[in-house]
Design an enzyme around this catalytic site. Structure first.
Site, mmCIF file in Angstrom:
data_model
loop_
_atom_site.group_PDB
_atom_site.id
_atom_site.type_symbol
_atom_site.label_atom_id
_atom_site.label_comp_id
_atom_site.label_asym_id
_atom_site.label_seq_id
_atom_site.Cartn_x
_atom_site.Cartn_y
_atom_site.Cartn_z
ATOM 1 N N TRP A 10 41.390 52.891 8.942
ATOM 2 C CA TRP A 10 42.676 53.100 8.246
ATOM 3 C C TRP A 10 43.666 53.855 9.116
ATOM 4 C CZ3 TRP A 10 41.641 54.695 2.403
ATOM 5 C CH2 TRP A 10 40.927 53.666 1.770
ATOM 6 N N LYS A 11 43.197 54.465 10.181
ATOM 7 C CA LYS A 11 44.054 55.313 11.023
ATOM 8 C C LYS A 11 44.768 56.358 10.145
ATOM 9 C CE LYS A 11 44.295 51.571 14.314
ATOM 10 N NZ LYS A 11 45.020 50.878 15.365
ATOM 11 N N HIS A 90 38.578 55.863 20.469
ATOM 12 C CA HIS A 90 39.616 54.866 20.188
ATOM 13 C C HIS A 90 40.725 55.011 21.233
ATOM 14 C CE1 HIS A 90 42.762 52.611 18.234
ATOM 15 N NE2 HIS A 90 41.826 52.062 17.481
ATOM 16 N N SER A 208 44.168 43.137 16.029
ATOM 17 C CA SER A 208 44.855 42.135 15.217
ATOM 18 C C SER A 208 43.909 41.134 14.553
ATOM 19 C CB SER A 208 45.922 41.408 16.054
ATOM 20 O OG SER A 208 46.897 42.333 16.517
ATOM 21 N N GLY A 229 42.178 47.297 11.962
ATOM 22 C CA GLY A 229 43.179 48.302 11.641
ATOM 23 C C GLY A 229 44.052 47.846 10.484
ATOM 24 N N GLY A 230 45.217 47.301 10.802
ATOM 25 C CA GLY A 230 46.224 46.941 9.801
ATOM 26 C C GLY A 230 45.680 46.145 8.623
HETATM 27 P P1 13P Z 1 44.817 46.368 14.356
HETATM 28 O O1 13P Z 1 43.765 45.596 13.591
HETATM 29 O O2 13P Z 1 45.906 46.904 13.497
HETATM 30 O O3 13P Z 1 45.293 45.603 15.540
HETATM 31 O O4 13P Z 1 44.076 47.679 14.944
HETATM 32 C C1 13P Z 1 42.869 47.529 15.588
HETATM 33 C C2 13P Z 1 42.287 48.863 15.786
HETATM 34 O O5 13P Z 1 42.799 49.660 16.550
HETATM 35 C C3 13P Z 1 41.084 49.214 15.017
HETATM 36 O O6 13P Z 1 40.511 50.379 15.467
#
Ligand code: 13P
Length: 245
Positions: A10-11, A90, A208, A229-230
């Site tokens: 989720w960052k 990361h 992505s 991530g997103g």
């Molecule tokens: P995205 O899926 O948003 O590109 O991010 C990937 C990521 O950094 C997962 O740790």
């Protein structure tokens, strides 16, 4: 057989309330799901979910067990609230917080010592890929932070290949590019630990990943899942990804 894993990172997103809603909406399919959420939510989320089914993940840790390290979070703390996985290295931490391979090796050690699973991230910049040094660079990250481990400890470690140019850009590595790097990494692990050990390590792809491309990526023989991530911020999208094996 190595594990298939769908991990969400989720960052620094979602308020506590939004996060609780998202957590409640994630459907658990028949693969290992890991949700790496912001630190302040871990304790409550650990009580909301069955952590045997969905593993709770942290996005970082500090290698010391306790002490005068203001603002840091240790592995025993994470363990005490039900965390099972910890993202280490990361690219955003390497880039914005200057985390070195040697420091990350300490974090990997602390994580394994505490009985938690490190998700060790590696990946090259676009410049490095264009220069043709991407394989050497990423293998070097693995050598520098993981090759001191015993085979037994390495087998408890998950690796996530996340090319920096694919993170948050909407540009995914092609299936061929992902498979090629994952195979190079597995061969690299085999060169040190033997094929049998290398074949047991889950290597995730990140960058992505979404509901539309996950199935093809996960079908690559050396891609064992994703670090997302997103798309992990949308329950339906993430559920689709977790169902893509
Ligand atoms: P995205 O899926 O948003 O590109 O991010 C990937 C990521 O950094 C997962 O740790």
């Amino acid at each position: 057989m190595r594990k298939k894993i769908a991990a969400g990172n989720w960052k620094m997103n979602k308020t506590f309330e939004e996060g609780q809603i998202l957590l409640s909406e994630v459907v658990n399919p028949n693969v290992q799901v890991v949700l790496c959420v912001p630190f302040p939510y871990l304790s409550t989320f650990g009580k909301m979910i069955d952590t045997d089914k969905v593993s709770l993940g942290a996005q970082n840790c500090y290698p010391k067990a306790s002490g005068a390290y203001t603002g840091e979070v240790s592995i025993p703390m994470l363990k005490s609230v039900g965390v099972g996985h910890v993202i280490i290295g990361h690219s955003e931490r390497r880039q914005y917080f200057n985390e070195s391979d040697a420091f990350l090796a300490e974090k990997v050690d602390a994580t394994l010592e505490g009985g938690l699973t490190p998700i060790f991230c590696c990946g090259e910049t676009l410049e490095q890929r264009n220069e043709g040094i991407h394989f050497d660079f990423v293998c070097g990250q693995i050598t520098n932070s993981l090759f001191h481990l015993s085979a037994e400890d390495l087998k408890k470690t998950v690796i996530a290949y996340e090319p920096i140019w694919a993170i948050g850009t909407g540009v995914t590595a092609s299936n061929d590019q992902a498979q090629e790097m994952h195979k190079v990494l597995r061969d690299h692990l085999a060169s040190k630990y033997g094929q049998e050990v290398a074949d047991e390590i889950s290597i995730l792809y990140g960058g992505s990943v979404n509901g539309a491309n996950a199935q093809e990526l996960f079908a690559c023989p050396d891609v064992d899942g994703g670090l997302v991530g997103g798309a992990s911020l949308k329950s339906r999208e993430f559920t689709n990804i977790a169902k893509s094996f």
